[in-house]
Each structure stands twice: as C-alpha cells, then as structure tokens.
Design a protein around this motif. Structure first.
Motif, PDB file in Angstrom:
ATOM      1  N   GLN A   7     -42.665  27.333  26.192  1.00 31.01           N
ATOM      2  CA  GLN A   7     -43.062  27.271  27.703  1.00 31.01           C
ATOM      3  C   GLN A   7     -41.028  27.308  28.336  1.00 31.01           C
ATOM      4  N   SER A   8     -40.526  27.223  27.546  1.00 24.19           N
ATOM      5  CA  SER A   8     -39.399  28.484  28.446  1.00 24.19           C
ATOM      6  C   SER A   8     -38.703  29.601  28.681  1.00 24.19           C
ATOM      7  N   ASP A   9     -39.555  30.801  27.605  1.00 25.66           N
ATOM      8  CA  ASP A   9     -39.613  31.335  27.699  1.00 25.66           C
ATOM      9  C   ASP A   9     -40.361  32.136  29.437  1.00 25.66           C
ATOM     10  N   LEU A  10     -41.718  31.634  29.092  1.00 20.20           N
ATOM     11  CA  LEU A  10     -42.558  31.754  29.975  1.00 20.20           C
ATOM     12  C   LEU A  10     -41.837  31.816  31.518  1.00 20.20           C
ATOM     13  N   ILE A  11     -41.100  30.423  31.788  1.00 18.89           N
ATOM     14  CA  ILE A  11     -40.297  29.898  33.048  1.00 18.89           C
ATOM     15  C   ILE A  11     -39.700  30.867  33.449  1.00 18.89           C
ATOM     16  N   THR A  46     -52.686  23.851  22.720  1.00 16.11           N
ATOM     17  CA  THR A  46     -52.993  22.709  22.476  1.00 16.11           C
ATOM     18  C   THR A  46     -52.900  23.005  20.948  1.00 16.11           C
ATOM     19  N   ASP A  47     -52.881  24.461  20.157  1.00 20.00           N
ATOM     20  CA  ASP A  47     -53.090  23.917  19.068  1.00 20.00           C
ATOM     21  C   ASP A  47     -51.679  23.833  18.302  1.00 20.00           C
ATOM     22  N   THR A  48     -50.795  23.678  18.860  1.00 21.57           N
ATOM     23  CA  THR A  48     -48.904  23.647  18.036  1.00 21.57           C
ATOM     24  C   THR A  48     -49.061  22.441  18.951  1.00 21.57           C
ATOM     25  N   LEU A  49     -49.755  21.353  19.911  1.00 21.38           N
ATOM     26  CA  LEU A  49     -49.696  19.646  19.799  1.00 21.38           C
ATOM     27  C   LEU A  49     -50.398  19.412  19.075  1.00 21.38           C
ATOM     28  N   VAL A  50     -51.175  19.704  18.817  1.00 20.37           N
ATOM     29  CA  VAL A  50     -52.387  19.101  17.255  1.00 20.37           C
ATOM     30  C   VAL A  50     -51.549  19.567  16.294  1.00 20.37           C
ATOM     31  N   SER A  51     -50.954  20.291  15.712  1.00 20.68           N
ATOM     32  CA  SER A  51     -50.372  20.593  14.445  1.00 20.68           C
ATOM     33  C   SER A  51     -48.856  18.963  14.539  1.00 20.68           C
ATOM     34  N   LEU A  54     -42.055  24.871  20.693  1.00 22.89           N
ATOM     35  CA  LEU A  54     -42.610  24.347  21.895  1.00 22.89           C
ATOM     36  C   LEU A  54     -41.630  24.539  22.992  1.00 22.89           C
ATOM     37  N   ASN A  55     -40.410  24.564  23.560  1.00 23.05           N
ATOM     38  CA  ASN A  55     -39.203  24.705  23.510  1.00 23.05           C
ATOM     39  C   ASN A  55     -39.604  25.952  24.353  1.00 23.05           C
TER      40      ASN A  55
END
Length: 418
Positions: free
Chosen positions: A77-81, A48-53, A73-74
């Motif tokens: 999220q890609s790492d988690l996937i 969320t902090d990153t999206l706010v930035s 962000l990519n």
C-alpha cells in the motif's frame, strides 16, 4: 423515477494491481464518466488474498506470520501511495495507513479481530487511493464506504432503505468512488457480499440509484464463446441476452455471476463488459431477453459433485446458493432433481438439506454447451463423438432447454475445446 446516476463503472483487482494500472483507470474515468457517476472498486491486485492469509495466521495464533503479513500489506500500500500521490496528499495517506495497520495489530494482539472488518480494508484502501489520486488530477471525486449504503438485516438486503441511503449519500456533483464487496448489518457490523461481491455491489448500486447502465471493466475484452486464454479460436460476442448470461453464470462461467445479474431483473439498466487493458476494444452488451440472437458457448466444469435432492424448491436453491456464495444450477433428470455443486462446498450443501440430499456422482469434470434450443442436440452429439475420439467416457449426460451437460472423469483441456 429520475436517473440519479448515468453509469456505474466497476474495476476489479487486476485493473488496480499497480500504480500504472491506477493511472490507466483514472484515464478511463476521465474519458468515460460524468459528474455524479459511481466507480465501484475491488481490493488492489492480490490484497484480499493477503488479508485472508492474515486472518488464517491470526486464527492459528501465529504472531510472527501476522507481523510479517502486516509488513507485506504496509509495503504494498505504501508503494502505491508513494508512486501515485504527492506532497500533503501523500503524507496524509501514509499517516492514515500507518494508523490503520497499527490498529489491526492491536486488535490481533488483544484477540479481537473480526474477519469481515479485516477483509474490508482492501476495498477501503482502493477507494480512498483512487479518489485521492483523482482529486490530485483536479477531478471532483470522493470515496464512499458502501457500509453506509448497503444494509442487511438477517442476511437480506434492505432494498427500500438502501435506495434511500444512496439517494442521500451519492453526491451528484462528484465522481463517487465506492467500495465493492462490503456492506453492514443493522448493528453496523461489517459483512461481505461474498465471492465476486464487487460486481454485485455495482449492479445493486445501479438499481438503487436508478442508473442507466453498468460497465464492468475487467482483464478480458468481453464475453467469449469459450475461455480466450485457453482457446485461440474463441469468438467474442457483441451482444448476449440475460437468460444465456444467467445460465452460463450458474454453470460456473467466470466472467459474470448470477448474483451480479439479479439486481438488473425487471429493469432497463444496460450492462456492458469491457477491457480496462484495451479501452479501444468494443464491449459485450448483456441485453434483455429477446433483444439479441442466442449464441453458442462452451464452458468447462472442474471438480464438481452431482447431488440428488428430494423435494427441492426454487427458494431453497436461492438460500443454499447464498449460504455457499455460489449460484447453483439445478435440473430434472429421469424424474429426479439434481444440483451441480463445487466439490469444496458439498459438505455444507448436504448439511443444509439435512438428510434430503445424497451424492449421486462425485469428483466430476467436463463441460456445458449453451446454445440456441435447435442446436443443442447436434452440438451435444458432436461433443460426445469428440470425447470418444479422445477416449473420454462421459459419466453423466443431461440435455435440457438451451444447454447440455457432459460430465466426465477427466478434465477437458483446451485442445479438445478448440
């Protein structure tokens, strides 16, 4: 009314901050849920902090920063996937993510980005990834977008309609992984439920689904007498009553927010706070008034202002709390009505009251003592003696039913608290 859902579980960002944490959460779900239960999730880690930035960079028309943050962000999220999913599930998740990030980039370029819709991605990604990971483990699970469950009209939740929606969309034969923090207005536009909105999503959902209980899984083991990260001697409580929990929330205690407790009012829904990092640890149960002995707490206040307000009504406190997304505490002192306001929000609050509010004291720190009525006076005097010993002079002292406020210039650090 029948119980459609046994339990609503809620996992915050710190509980989903890495692939290992997702795996731990999946184990908790397998061990603690039954079919038809709901799992409300926040955005993973600091998403969320990153999206706010990202939103701030977009507003400043800093195209380079927007591109950099989209890449960040990519990668996250890609790492988690990559670490959690396999084969077709992984390929499909990566493809969907890529399409969404490209769409955000296009909207940014066309200057059509909307803040709430952008911030919603954090929760959408968490819910989708957790539901898919559970499916991979052969658990019947589905991701639910709360924008189909929680509708607001002019900032007010449409409770009857939302309960009906939940009745239709929450699936009794699956684990329902629901996005926290987000809702929609009657036009279908995304709105957010504000600070700590995911806890609120969980208790709202429990109310709408007539659940038996809510379990908030967090990074602390429950509710303590004071902050256990700062004070080694902090005592963990097994049970606290809703009234004290509400008061603590209004006085800024970070474990529970007053908004979280409001959907449970006049219901029999149980609420527990547990650690997702130590599943063996016993929870703290937040119980109905009178079902538990009152406990003693110290909670610190940092950078607050004290406003004096003419002719303040209960309804106004609720409205202004909603406006600044923070439950405010008000009290009477020597015939005047005061509001304790986070300094960063003072300007908004003063504007709201249009000439009826004045700053009485500004830039205050200090602490609140919450305790059984008969103990407040003694504890307050002890605290004042202790502050004197550390050469800290209170600027404002107020004693009331079940609590005392000691507001000072200096921040009260952990060695004084202990």
């Amino acid at each position: 009314m029948i119980n459609m859902v046994n339990c609503v579980h809620k996992f915050g960002g710190s509980s989903l901050s890495s692939s290992e944490r997702y795996q731990s959460v999946a184990k908790i779900i397998i061990g603690h849920t039954q079919t038809g239960d709901c799992v409300v999730v926040s955005a993973a880690g600091k998403t969320t902090d990153t999206l706010v930035s990202l939103w701030q960079s977009y507003q400043q028309q800093d195209t380079q920063a927007v591109a950099d943050i989209l890449l960040q962000l990519n990668n996250h999220q890609s790492d988690l996937i990559e670490q959690l999913l396999e084969a077709d599930l992984k390929r499909s998740a990566l493809k969907t993510l890529s399409i969404e990030l490209s769409y955000i980039a296009e909207l940014a370029q066309a200057e059509q980005l909307k803040e709430a819709a952008l911030l919603a991605h954090g929760e959408l990604w968490s819910a989708r990834l957790l539901a898919t990971y559970l499916q991979q483990l052969n658990i019947e699970a589905c991701a639910q977008d709360a924008r189909t469950l929680f509708i607001l009209n002019d900032g007010e939740l449409m409770h009857a309609q939302n309960a009906q929606q939940c009745g239709q969309l929450i699936l009794p034969n699956k684990i329902n992984v629901v996005t926290g923090f987000i809702a929609a207005d009657i036009k279908g536009e995304t709105v957010t439920l504000g600070r700590n909105g995911s806890d609120y999503s969980a208790t709202l959902l429990a109310n709408y689904c007539n659940a038996k209980q809510v379990c908030i899984w967090t990074d602390t083991q429950g509710v303590y007498s004071t902050d256990p990260r700062k004070v080694q001697k902090a005592i963990k409580y097994g049970k606290i009553c809703r009234g004290q929990a509400n008061l603590l929330a209004r006085l800024g205690n970070p474990v529970l927010h007053a908004k979280t407790l409001s959907p449970l009012k006049n219901t029999d829904i149980k609420l527990a706070v547990r650690s997702s990092f130590d599943v063996q640890a016993s929870p703290t149960d937040i119980v109905k008034e009178g079902s538990a002995k009152k406990k003693r707490f110290i909670t610190t206040l940092q950078n607050v202002d004290l406003l004096m307000v003419e002719g303040l009504s209960e309804g106004e406190v609720a409205s202004v709390s909603q406006l600044i997304q923070h439950s405010l505490h008000h009290f009477n002192h020597n015939g005047e009505v005061y509001l304790v306001v986070p300094a960063a929000q003072t300007y908004l609050v003063i504007n709201y009251f249009a000439g009826r509010a004045n700053i009485s004291e500004s830039n205050l720190n200090g602490c609140a003592i919450v305790a059984p009525e008969q103990d407040v006076n003694t504890l307050s005097l002890q605290a004042l003696d202790l502050l004197k010993l550390h050469s800290i002079k209170p600027r404002f002292v107020h004693q009331d039913t079940g609590y005392a406020l000691l507001l000072t210039d200096q921040f009260i650090d952990s060695d004084i608290q202990s």
